[in-house]
Design a protein around this motif. Structure first.
Motif, short mmCIF file in Angstrom:
data_model
loop_
_atom_site.label_atom_id
_atom_site.label_comp_id
_atom_site.label_asym_id
_atom_site.label_seq_id
_atom_site.Cartn_x
_atom_site.Cartn_y
_atom_site.Cartn_z
N TYR A 92 -5.81 -2.51 0.72
CA TYR A 92 -5.01 -1.31 1.01
C TYR A 92 -3.54 -1.55 0.67
O TYR A 92 -2.88 -0.72 0.05
N THR A 93 -3.00 -2.69 1.09
CA THR A 93 -1.59 -2.97 0.86
C THR A 93 -1.31 -3.36 -0.59
O THR A 93 -0.21 -3.13 -1.09
N GLN A 96 -0.91 0.15 -3.48
CA GLN A 96 -0.05 1.23 -3.03
C GLN A 96 0.05 2.36 -4.05
O GLN A 96 0.51 3.45 -3.74
#
Length: 140
Positions: A92-93, A96
């Motif tokens: 997820y990080t 972006q």
């Protein structure tokens, strides 16, 4: 046997006759047999969350679906874990540039780990992640 991942959108469309993808979901449920469905507790949590506001009848329908999936021999429900959460959080990080939800990231990791390329999904995020969202290819 063919293994395929089932995403939230598929379950919601399958259960809700008012969903614009309902006919596609029903057609796929009938035409793809026999298959082994893989889904996750995180996906099923999203299903329950979606139906929580749709009235008692659809809440019950969603609950019965999950009870049935737990007992079905051709269904695997991947449990939630802290490790799964962390691995998905890392993805997820790192991405972006995408609008992937945390649950999407969990799903993508499960699919990669289990070498599943197809998803009962319509979501374009599956395409972005290199998978085939089967509901996009279904003609009704």
């Amino acid at each position: 046997m063919r293994f395929i991942f089932a995403d939230t959108g598929y379950w919601v469309a399958l259960l809700n006759p008012g969903d614009n993808l309902h006919k596609k979901a029903v057609q796929l449920a009938q035409s793809l047999q026999p298959i082994h469905i893989v889904t996750s507790e995180m996906v099923l949590t999203e299903v329950l969350n979606d139906f929580s506001k749709r009235g008692e009848y659809l809440r019950d329908v969603a609950s019965e679906l999950i009870k049935g999936l737990r007992l079905h021999p051709n269904t695997t429900i991947v449990p939630q874990s802290s490790q799964q959460f962390e691995q998905a959080f890392t993805l997820y990080t790192q991405r972006q540039d995408k609008q992937w939800s945390h649950t999407d990231c969990v799903s993508f990791n499960i699919m990669k780990e289990n070498e599943i390329m197809e998803a009962l999904a319509y979501d374009k995020h599956f395409i972005q992640a290199g998978f085939v969202p089967v509901m996009r290819n279904c003609r009704v």
